[in-house]
Design a protein around this motif. Sequence first.
Motif, PDB file in Angstrom:
ATOM      1  N   THR A  45       0.834  -1.212   0.000  1.00 55.50           N
ATOM      2  CA  THR A  45       0.000   0.000   0.000  1.00 55.50           C
ATOM      3  C   THR A  45       0.858   1.246   0.000  1.00 55.50           C
ATOM      4  OG1 THR A  45      -1.739  -1.182   1.219  1.00 55.50           O
ATOM      5  CG2 THR A  45      -1.821   1.228   1.241  1.00 55.50           C
ATOM      6  N   GLN A  46       1.904   1.249   0.824  1.00 59.85           N
ATOM      7  CA  GLN A  46       2.766   2.425   0.865  1.00 59.85           C
ATOM      8  C   GLN A  46       3.458   2.641  -0.477  1.00 59.85           C
ATOM      9  OE1 GLN A  46       5.053   3.785   4.339  1.00 59.85           O
ATOM     10  NE2 GLN A  46       6.888   3.304   3.149  1.00 59.85           N
ATOM     11  N   LYS A  47       3.912   1.575  -1.111  1.00 60.24           N
ATOM     12  CA  LYS A  47       4.576   1.719  -2.423  1.00 60.24           C
ATOM     13  C   LYS A  47       3.624   2.276  -3.475  1.00 60.24           C
ATOM     14  CE  LYS A  47       8.033  -1.898  -1.668  1.00 60.24           C
ATOM     15  NZ  LYS A  47       8.453  -3.273  -2.002  1.00 60.24           N
ATOM     16  N   ILE A  48       2.352   1.923  -3.397  1.00 55.98           N
ATOM     17  CA  ILE A  48       1.362   2.506  -4.311  1.00 55.98           C
ATOM     18  C   ILE A  48       1.222   4.000  -4.026  1.00 55.98           C
ATOM     19  CG2 ILE A  48      -1.090   2.561  -4.913  1.00 55.98           C
ATOM     20  CD1 ILE A  48      -1.124  -0.485  -4.348  1.00 55.98           C
ATOM     21  N   LEU A  49       1.128   4.339  -2.746  1.00 53.83           N
ATOM     22  CA  LEU A  49       0.891   5.736  -2.369  1.00 53.83           C
ATOM     23  C   LEU A  49       2.079   6.641  -2.676  1.00 53.83           C
ATOM     24  CD1 LEU A  49      -0.989   5.232   1.021  1.00 53.83           C
ATOM     25  CD2 LEU A  49      -1.969   5.903  -1.183  1.00 53.83           C
ATOM     26  N   ILE A  50       3.290   6.082  -2.755  1.00 50.06           N
ATOM     27  CA  ILE A  50       4.448   6.920  -3.086  1.00 50.06           C
ATOM     28  C   ILE A  50       4.851   6.766  -4.553  1.00 50.06           C
ATOM     29  CG2 ILE A  50       5.283   6.917  -0.714  1.00 50.06           C
ATOM     30  CD1 ILE A  50       7.380   4.864  -1.483  1.00 50.06           C
TER      31      ILE A  50
END
Length: 284
Positions: A45-50
């Motif tokens: 999720t974090q990799k998608i958001l960044i």
Amino acid sequence: MIEVDTLSFSYPGGQTHAVDEIRFSVAPGEIFGFLGPSGAGKSTTQKILIGLLRGYTGSAAVLGREVAAWGRDFYEEIGVGFELPNHFLKLTGLENLAHFASLYRRPTRDPRELLALVGLEADGRRRVGQYSKGMRMRLNFVRALLHDPPLYFFDEPTAGLDPVNGRKIKDLILGLRAAGRTIFLTTHDMAVADELCDRVAFIVDGRITTIDSPQNLKLAHGRRTVVVRYGENGRRAEREFPLDGLGHDAAFLELIQREHLQTIHTQEATLEEIFIQVTGRSLR
């Protein structure tokens, strides 16, 4: 600051969704914790958001714009502290920070000041290849602060740190919130989440099961009792009383007047206990 709606993502060849139709939002000035065991979907999720993972379905908007619609200017607006430090090992700590500072258009902070924040001021001219894991983690953290963005993403920011340096990082995160910054924090360390986060989301197998504040979760899942431990001269005993009506409980009032008290504790559940109770899964 962040608005996610029915977000899903599968890795190539994957049989299941790594992230499966999750929904959440993060308000300005909030520390939002994303909590779960390894493989739960936190880092995905974090990799998608960044912006590191594309090809998702649903919506992931950061600072009012869909992540997929951002260009390189996106990285002027966010700071990222990865779980695993990635530096140029043959450069010094100061040289690493100076290099990354040169990539931003906006003004950046003094690298020496940032090193001092995490106790590395005496090691700024040492090659990072000579740093310990904990030193690299601290350098990794302050690198995210270089350009003073409004939004930060931190993945396990205290992992591998001793208590003293872990305390420094936690205080810096709280300081960012006090200055009006927003923090998205992924971790499986429930003690860190309990101390830092305004709200937390529990994620298991790519799905969010619960979103609430740590305090509300502990009130909802704790036992409404008080345990009193008492005694002296080597004698120890304890009794448990209902929290409701405690001020009128004759046995409780008699005990605290008669005995030498050692501790009085409400039976609050820990976040880890609540996570296991809600999700049926361990964090390990």
